[in-house]
Scaffold this motif. Structure first.
Motif, PDB file in Angstrom:
ATOM      1  N   VAL A  82      13.113  18.702  35.684  1.00 37.44           N
ATOM      2  CA  VAL A  82      14.041  17.677  35.406  1.00 37.44           C
ATOM      3  C   VAL A  82      14.631  17.331  37.125  1.00 37.44           C
ATOM      4  O   VAL A  82      14.314  18.091  38.186  1.00 37.44           O
ATOM      5  N   PHE A 133      17.396  10.206  28.513  1.00 42.43           N
ATOM      6  CA  PHE A 133      17.237  11.425  28.932  1.00 42.43           C
ATOM      7  C   PHE A 133      15.886  11.062  29.673  1.00 42.43           C
ATOM      8  O   PHE A 133      14.682  10.335  29.339  1.00 42.43           O
ATOM      9  N   GLU A 134      15.656  11.912  30.871  1.00 42.46           N
ATOM     10  CA  GLU A 134      14.542  11.798  31.842  1.00 42.46           C
ATOM     11  C   GLU A 134      13.385  12.352  31.166  1.00 42.46           C
ATOM     12  O   GLU A 134      12.091  11.746  31.538  1.00 42.46           O
ATOM     13  N   ALA A 138      15.325  17.586  29.846  1.00 43.29           N
ATOM     14  CA  ALA A 138      16.641  17.012  29.899  1.00 43.29           C
ATOM     15  C   ALA A 138      17.358  17.122  28.865  1.00 43.29           C
ATOM     16  O   ALA A 138      18.348  17.414  28.503  1.00 43.29           O
ATOM     17  N   GLU A 179      19.552  15.845  40.397  1.00 44.79           N
ATOM     18  CA  GLU A 179      20.984  15.543  39.862  1.00 44.79           C
ATOM     19  C   GLU A 179      21.190  16.203  38.401  1.00 44.79           C
ATOM     20  O   GLU A 179      22.312  16.336  38.043  1.00 44.79           O
ATOM     21  N   THR A 180      20.050  16.193  37.761  1.00 48.44           N
ATOM     22  CA  THR A 180      20.190  16.498  36.034  1.00 48.44           C
ATOM     23  C   THR A 180      20.428  18.147  36.384  1.00 48.44           C
ATOM     24  O   THR A 180      21.328  18.749  35.450  1.00 48.44           O
ATOM     25  N   GLU A 186      20.916  19.567  28.120  1.00 52.43           N
ATOM     26  CA  GLU A 186      22.174  19.120  27.531  1.00 52.43           C
ATOM     27  C   GLU A 186      22.315  19.675  26.281  1.00 52.43           C
ATOM     28  O   GLU A 186      23.563  19.955  25.797  1.00 52.43           O
ATOM     29  N   GLU A 236      14.759  23.920  33.727  1.00 50.88           N
ATOM     30  CA  GLU A 236      15.081  23.505  34.744  1.00 50.88           C
ATOM     31  C   GLU A 236      13.786  22.969  35.954  1.00 50.88           C
ATOM     32  O   GLU A 236      14.291  22.674  36.688  1.00 50.88           O
ATOM     33  N   TYR A 283      23.790  19.906  34.996  1.00 52.47           N
ATOM     34  CA  TYR A 283      23.927  21.288  34.213  1.00 52.47           C
ATOM     35  C   TYR A 283      24.533  22.630  34.734  1.00 52.47           C
ATOM     36  O   TYR A 283      25.226  23.067  34.206  1.00 52.47           O
TER      37      TYR A 283
END
Length: 228
Positions: free
Chosen positions: A132, A60-61, A65, A135-136, A69, A129, A140
């Motif tokens: 991150v 995970f970044e 992140a 793209e993450t 998830e 939000e 999501y």
């Protein structure tokens, strides 16, 4: 496989990588059972999972992140259980207003029973939000939109007087209402101490009661013509 001094063995296969990711999510979920998002660090998550922070970052970044998830996972589990939890006890024995009230109460109770999901939803826009990668967030959002469509289908099946557009609007309001109400129902210690004043009893927020009332009002405003 290579092993670090902390005993971490890198997962090589896709299956083992997914198992590792789920174990990290499990660790974050466990921490959220007793703490708020603001009080949990990436190091805490790694420690709970039994791996170093640097190894969490292989999957995970960042901390946000992980929580994004986890929110999607929790939301999916909620949707799996929701149809049974919304099933009316007496579907044919009540009028429209009572059916909506019963639905709203069951809906609120179902969410209140999932504090991890509600805690994450309450900080989705303000925290999760914001730090991150693009793209993450996109990943999501794709899953969140699919979840919203699935929820709208569940709501329409439970209350057919909600047309598909109204059911989708009600589904969309779910997270927004949690984000607004959950923090007030779960304040910090200073607020908890302050509202112990008998003159401030009205400042106490009962999440399921208040949320259920908001859902009832919104559902009533969205539903179409019904017959008793």
């Amino acid at each position: 496989m290579s092993e670090t001094k902390q005993g971490f063995i890198r997962a090589r296969s896709p299956e083992n990588r997914e198992l590792r990711r789920q174990s990290i999510l499990d660790a974050a979920e466990h921490l959220l059972e007793t703490s708020q998002v603001a009080d949990i660090t990436l190091r805490d998550i790694g420690r709970q999972a039994g791996i170093a922070t640097s190894n969490v970052l292989r999957y995970f970044e960042n901390r946000e992140a992980v929580f994004l998830e986890l929110l999607n996972r929790a939301y999916g589990a909620w949707l799996d259980a929701l149809p049974a939890e919304l099933a009316p006890a007496d579907p044919d024995g009540t009028g429209p207003a009572a059916r909506v009230r019963g639905f709203a109460e069951a809906y609120a109770a179902s969410l209140a029973a999932r504090p991890v999901m509600c805690e994450l939803a309450s900080v989705l826009a303000s925290v999760l939000e914001r730090t991150v990668p693009v793209e993450t967030v996109r990943a999501y959002k794709r899953q969140a939109l699919a979840n919203n469509d699935r929820l709208a289908g569940i709501l329409h099946a439970r209350l057919p007087e909600l047309d598909p557009t109204a059911a989708k609007e009600l589904a969309s309001a779910t997270i927004v209402l949690i984000a607004g109400l959950w923090p007030f129902a779960h304040p910090g210690p200073t607020v908890v101490a302050a509202v112990e004043d008998p003159a401030l009893l009205a400042a106490h927020v009962d999440f399921p009661a208040r949320y259920g009332r908001m859902i009832e009002l919104l559902t009533t405003s969205l539903r179409g013509p019904v017959t008793p």
